[in-house]
Design a protein around this motif. Sequence first.
Motif, PDB file in Angstrom:
ATOM      1  N   TYR A  92       0.806  -1.387   0.017  1.00  0.00           N
ATOM      2  CA  TYR A  92      -0.476   0.017  -0.017  1.00  0.00           C
ATOM      3  C   TYR A  92       0.215   0.619   0.116  1.00  0.00           C
ATOM      4  O   TYR A  92       1.444   0.706   0.714  1.00  0.00           O
ATOM      5  CB  TYR A  92      -0.745   0.279   1.767  1.00  0.00           C
ATOM      6  N   ALA A  93       0.505   2.163  -0.701  1.00  0.00           N
ATOM      7  CA  ALA A  93       1.305   3.463  -1.121  1.00  0.00           C
ATOM      8  C   ALA A  93       0.796   4.361   0.129  1.00  0.00           C
ATOM      9  O   ALA A  93      -0.688   4.484  -0.054  1.00  0.00           O
ATOM     10  CB  ALA A  93       1.145   4.142  -2.220  1.00  0.00           C
ATOM     11  N   LYS A  94       1.575   5.230   1.111  1.00  0.00           N
ATOM     12  CA  LYS A  94       1.096   6.323   1.530  1.00  0.00           C
ATOM     13  C   LYS A  94       1.440   7.862   1.061  1.00  0.00           C
ATOM     14  O   LYS A  94       2.695   7.417   0.520  1.00  0.00           O
ATOM     15  CB  LYS A  94       1.716   6.234   3.292  1.00  0.00           C
ATOM     16  N   TRP A  95       0.761   8.401   1.648  1.00  0.00           N
ATOM     17  CA  TRP A  95       0.601  10.071   0.426  1.00  0.00           C
ATOM     18  C   TRP A  95       1.134  10.993   1.378  1.00  0.00           C
ATOM     19  O   TRP A  95      -0.511  10.841   2.631  1.00  0.00           O
ATOM     20  CB  TRP A  95      -0.137  10.093   0.008  1.00  0.00           C
ATOM     21  N   GLN A  96       0.690  11.962   1.405  1.00  0.00           N
ATOM     22  CA  GLN A  96       0.975  13.045   2.308  1.00  0.00           C
ATOM     23  C   GLN A  96       0.821  14.386   1.277  1.00  0.00           C
ATOM     24  O   GLN A  96       1.259  14.542   0.563  1.00  0.00           O
ATOM     25  CB  GLN A  96       2.173  13.805   3.261  1.00  0.00           C
ATOM     26  N   ILE A  97      -0.152  15.130   1.510  1.00  0.00           N
ATOM     27  CA  ILE A  97      -1.096  16.257   1.291  1.00  0.00           C
ATOM     28  C   ILE A  97      -0.027  16.876   1.548  1.00  0.00           C
ATOM     29  O   ILE A  97       0.469  17.699   2.104  1.00  0.00           O
ATOM     30  CB  ILE A  97      -3.010  16.649   1.453  1.00  0.00           C
ATOM     31  N   ASN A  98       0.135  18.489  -0.236  1.00  0.00           N
ATOM     32  CA  ASN A  98       0.817  19.022   0.127  1.00  0.00           C
ATOM     33  C   ASN A  98       0.022  20.214   0.755  1.00  0.00           C
ATOM     34  O   ASN A  98      -1.659  20.357   0.193  1.00  0.00           O
ATOM     35  CB  ASN A  98       1.094  19.741  -1.443  1.00  0.00           C
ATOM     36  N   THR A  99       0.923  21.221   1.518  1.00  0.00           N
ATOM     37  CA  THR A  99       0.638  22.308   1.578  1.00  0.00           C
ATOM     38  C   THR A  99       1.495  23.321   1.542  1.00  0.00           C
ATOM     39  O   THR A  99       2.093  23.768   1.045  1.00  0.00           O
ATOM     40  CB  THR A  99       0.323  22.570   3.089  1.00  0.00           C
ATOM     41  N   TYR A 100       0.469  25.201   0.728  1.00  0.00           N
ATOM     42  CA  TYR A 100       1.018  26.206   0.303  1.00  0.00           C
ATOM     43  C   TYR A 100       0.739  27.072   1.575  1.00  0.00           C
ATOM     44  O   TYR A 100      -0.143  27.112   2.142  1.00  0.00           O
ATOM     45  CB  TYR A 100       0.608  25.905  -0.375  1.00  0.00           C
ATOM     46  N   THR A 116      -2.604  28.855   5.097  1.00  0.00           N
ATOM     47  CA  THR A 116      -1.654  27.227   4.972  1.00  0.00           C
ATOM     48  C   THR A 116      -2.656  26.623   4.785  1.00  0.00           C
ATOM     49  O   THR A 116      -3.910  26.376   5.414  1.00  0.00           O
ATOM     50  CB  THR A 116      -1.315  26.944   6.342  1.00  0.00           C
ATOM     51  N   VAL A 117      -2.931  26.113   2.927  1.00  0.00           N
ATOM     52  CA  VAL A 117      -3.844  25.565   2.604  1.00  0.00           C
ATOM     53  C   VAL A 117      -3.367  24.277   1.785  1.00  0.00           C
ATOM     54  O   VAL A 117      -2.170  24.338   1.689  1.00  0.00           O
ATOM     55  CB  VAL A 117      -3.941  26.471   1.806  1.00  0.00           C
ATOM     56  N   GLU A 118      -3.903  23.791   2.176  1.00  0.00           N
ATOM     57  CA  GLU A 118      -3.849  22.485   1.659  1.00  0.00           C
ATOM     58  C   GLU A 118      -4.191  22.221   0.491  1.00  0.00           C
ATOM     59  O   GLU A 118      -5.345  22.902  -0.232  1.00  0.00           O
ATOM     60  CB  GLU A 118      -4.397  21.025   2.507  1.00  0.00           C
ATOM     61  N   HIS A 119      -3.324  20.998  -0.576  1.00  0.00           N
ATOM     62  CA  HIS A 119      -3.518  21.263  -1.849  1.00  0.00           C
ATOM     63  C   HIS A 119      -4.954  21.191  -2.380  1.00  0.00           C
ATOM     64  O   HIS A 119      -5.908  20.102  -2.530  1.00  0.00           O
ATOM     65  CB  HIS A 119      -2.546  20.173  -2.972  1.00  0.00           C
ATOM     66  N   GLY A 120      -5.362  22.068  -3.500  1.00  0.00           N
ATOM     67  CA  GLY A 120      -7.168  21.699  -3.812  1.00  0.00           C
ATOM     68  C   GLY A 120      -8.420  22.024  -3.038  1.00  0.00           C
ATOM     69  O   GLY A 120      -8.964  22.442  -3.591  1.00  0.00           O
ATOM     70  N   LYS A 121      -7.788  23.213  -1.844  1.00  0.00           N
ATOM     71  CA  LYS A 121      -8.537  23.502  -0.377  1.00  0.00           C
ATOM     72  C   LYS A 121      -8.391  25.504  -1.252  1.00  0.00           C
ATOM     73  O   LYS A 121      -7.479  25.870  -1.720  1.00  0.00           O
ATOM     74  CB  LYS A 121      -8.413  23.271   0.395  1.00  0.00           C
TER      75      LYS A 121
END
Length: 142
Positions: A92-100, A116-121
């Motif tokens: 299983y792949a594990k991911w961390q969402i990018n933040t900007y 600070t905003v998460e990718h896609g938000k």
Amino acid sequence: MRKTKFLVCLLVVLTAFLLVACTNNKTYTISFETNGGEKIESVVIEGDGTLQAPAEPKKEGHKFLGWFLDEACEQPVTDFSALKFEADTTLYAKWQINTYTVTFNTVGGSAVDNQTVEHGKAVAIPANPTKEGYEFAGWYLK
């Protein structure tokens, strides 16, 4: 002499039998659950074979953190060459969402806190800044 030939033949047959009996003919299918990332094809390995790490998958707006032995992504695979399989297995792949960090340039007006905003938000629209002698006209992207 006959007994010696018989014993030698018997020994050869028994040795051959043992060699065949000790051979592992099993194959296992190793699947990769990318959890929303690019698909990676399953591979088939021999029972005593080693698994090569696949290319890291990509997922928009995320950082790949590695492969895990469990769906909850708590048991990391640290050395692919050390993995031993006794059954078909899914990794299983594990991911961390990018933040900007979003900064607001008020061009000399009152300060506005960074966000600070998460990718896609979406960014929350801050309160309008103030500046003596000016009326706030809105936010613009560079």
